[in-house]
Design a protein around this motif. Structure first.
Motif, PDB file in Angstrom:
ATOM      1  N   VAL A   1      -0.442 -35.379   0.111  1.00  0.00           N
ATOM      2  CA  VAL A   1      -1.534 -36.342  -0.052  1.00  0.00           C
ATOM      3  C   VAL A   1      -1.813 -36.560  -1.530  1.00  0.00           C
ATOM      4  O   VAL A   1      -1.903 -35.607  -2.312  1.00  0.00           O
ATOM      5  N   ALA A   2      -1.974 -37.841  -1.903  1.00  0.00           N
ATOM      6  CA  ALA A   2      -2.332 -38.193  -3.276  1.00  0.00           C
ATOM      7  C   ALA A   2      -3.414 -39.255  -3.246  1.00  0.00           C
ATOM      8  O   ALA A   2      -3.461 -40.087  -2.341  1.00  0.00           O
TER       9      ALA A   2
ATOM     10  N   TRP B   1     -10.388 -36.240   2.514  1.00  0.00           N
ATOM     11  CA  TRP B   1      -9.614 -36.885   3.580  1.00  0.00           C
ATOM     12  C   TRP B   1      -8.584 -35.907   4.144  1.00  0.00           C
ATOM     13  O   TRP B   1      -8.413 -35.789   5.363  1.00  0.00           O
ATOM     14  N   ALA B   2      -7.907 -35.190   3.258  1.00  0.00           N
ATOM     15  CA  ALA B   2      -6.870 -34.248   3.677  1.00  0.00           C
ATOM     16  C   ALA B   2      -7.440 -33.050   4.421  1.00  0.00           C
ATOM     17  O   ALA B   2      -6.758 -32.461   5.274  1.00  0.00           O
TER      18      ALA B   2
ATOM     19  N   ALA C   1      -9.008 -38.147  -6.587  1.00  0.00           N
ATOM     20  CA  ALA C   1      -8.421 -36.919  -6.064  1.00  0.00           C
ATOM     21  C   ALA C   1      -9.390 -36.190  -5.141  1.00  0.00           C
ATOM     22  O   ALA C   1      -8.982 -35.636  -4.109  1.00  0.00           O
TER      23      ALA C   1
ATOM     24  N   VAL D   1      -2.230 -31.330  -1.553  1.00  0.00           N
ATOM     25  CA  VAL D   1      -2.942 -32.432  -2.206  1.00  0.00           C
ATOM     26  C   VAL D   1      -2.792 -32.322  -3.715  1.00  0.00           C
ATOM     27  O   VAL D   1      -3.042 -31.252  -4.294  1.00  0.00           O
TER      28      VAL D   1
ATOM     29  N   MET E   1      -4.620 -25.670   3.591  1.00  0.00           N
ATOM     30  CA  MET E   1      -4.506 -26.664   2.527  1.00  0.00           C
ATOM     31  C   MET E   1      -4.011 -25.978   1.264  1.00  0.00           C
ATOM     32  O   MET E   1      -4.366 -24.826   0.983  1.00  0.00           O
TER      33      MET E   1
ATOM     34  N   LEU F   1      -4.096 -27.006  -2.780  1.00  0.00           N
ATOM     35  CA  LEU F   1      -4.521 -27.935  -3.813  1.00  0.00           C
ATOM     36  C   LEU F   1      -3.729 -27.620  -5.077  1.00  0.00           C
ATOM     37  O   LEU F   1      -3.729 -26.476  -5.544  1.00  0.00           O
TER      38      LEU F   1
ATOM     39  N   ALA G   1      -9.365 -37.862  -1.881  1.00  0.00           N
ATOM     40  CA  ALA G   1      -8.121 -37.518  -1.188  1.00  0.00           C
ATOM     41  C   ALA G   1      -8.200 -36.113  -0.609  1.00  0.00           C
ATOM     42  O   ALA G   1      -7.726 -35.859   0.504  1.00  0.00           O
ATOM     43  N   VAL G   2      -8.814 -35.193  -1.343  1.00  0.00           N
ATOM     44  CA  VAL G   2      -8.981 -33.820  -0.864  1.00  0.00           C
ATOM     45  C   VAL G   2      -9.836 -33.791   0.393  1.00  0.00           C
ATOM     46  O   VAL G   2      -9.500 -33.109   1.384  1.00  0.00           O
TER      47      VAL G   2
ATOM     48  N   VAL H   1      -4.137 -32.765  -7.308  1.00  0.00           N
ATOM     49  CA  VAL H   1      -5.481 -32.741  -7.890  1.00  0.00           C
ATOM     50  C   VAL H   1      -5.370 -32.976  -9.391  1.00  0.00           C
ATOM     51  O   VAL H   1      -4.607 -32.290 -10.078  1.00  0.00           O
TER      52      VAL H   1
END
Length: 284
Positions: free
Chosen positions: A108-109, A26-27, A20, A12, A38, A40, A23-24, A14
């Motif tokens: 992911v963004a 969600w991810a 962001a 992701v 994950m 980041l 998005a974090v 950040v």
């Protein structure tokens, strides 16, 4: 996607923005469901036309570390069982994220950001990832420009006649399973068609759904053949969708070619997360 690649982290971007953080979060659902870690990542752009002086670089690094700390705390607050790694990089933003995609299962963004990232995420960075990433890419957003992704509605798969249809349906089935959502598989004609052509398109989609349905049996699926053009129809449906899954290139596209016009338009105009599927789902 190889099985080893499928076990790569969900990465992701950040940048310290609310987008962001959404998005974090969600991810984190993706990483938890996929049983992968994950990562980041904050990238300090040290290769632009305005080089940093020492004090500026120190300030940027402090900002990046604070943004990563906040993002990590956001994952912890969601109480997901997921390992989290943070990384502060220097270099060119686009290249850094494309390089990270080599070993990621998902990039992911957020849809909007602050400062430099705000100008890039719906331009160079997101488009560069969607075009060149070696894995599936998600751009997370909500309705009417909100960074908050929706928590209800179906997952929608935009299915055309290209070779990427199998990848799109598989990714959409996986996403619907992860989000406990229904799947709507849409084939929208670009021009006037015949009953026979519509039935042929439906049969092709149904065959793909039958194949992937055996791997994701809990997902309920509806197939729709729409008369409107794909971009117009999918943008309209995005207002009530949980997420939208499309291919990384259009009909007749070559590997590494620009995004198809429908996928590119959705990155700018959809009112839900847009997932550009580049890798075939691997199911244990």
């Amino acid at each position: 996607m190889s099985r080893a690649h499928a076990q790569g982290p969900v990465v992701v971007g950040v940048d310290g923005s609310d987008a962001a953080i959404h998005a974090v979060k969600w991810a984190a659902v993706e990483a938890h469901a996929r049983k992968v870690p994950m990562k980041l990542v904050h990238v300090i752009d040290t290769e632009n036309d305005f080089p940093f002086v020492a004090d500026d670089l120190e300030e940027e690094e402090a900002f990046g570390r604070a943004a990563l700390k906040t993002a990590r705390e956001a994952v912890a607050a969601e109480d997901y069982t997921v390992d989290v790694e943070v990384e502060l990089l220097r270099g060119r933003v686009n290249r850094a994220f494309v390089d990270l995609s080599e070993k990621a299962s998902l990039m992911v963004a957020g849809s909007v950001g602050t400062g430099f990232f705000a100008r890039m995420v719906l331009g160079s960075t997101a488009l560069s990832l969607a075009q060149h990433a070696k894995c599936t890419v998600a751009v997370v957003r909500g309705a009417d420009g909100s960074p908050v992704p929706p928590t209800s509605g179906p997952v929608i798969a935009g299915v055309d006649h290209s070779d990427s249809a199998d990848i799109v349906v598989g990714a959409a089935m996986q996403e619907a399973s992860i989000r406990h959502a229904e799947l709507m598989a849409i084939h929208a004609r670009r021009r006037r068609g015949s009953h026979e052509a519509d039935e042929e398109a439906r049969a092709r989609i149904d065959r793909l759904i039958a194949t992937w349905g055996a791997k994701f049996p809990s997902v309920q699926v509806e197939t729709v053949i729409a008369a409107a053009g794909p971009t117009k129809h999918l943008v309209a449906l995005s207002a009530s969708a949980r997420a939208m899954v499309v291919g990384s290139r259009g009909l007749g596209g070559l590997e590494g070619a620009l995004l198809g016009s429908t996928s590119q338009s959705l990155l700018y105009h959809a009112q839900c997360p847009v997932i550009v599927a580049r890798s075939r789902v691997v199911v244990p």
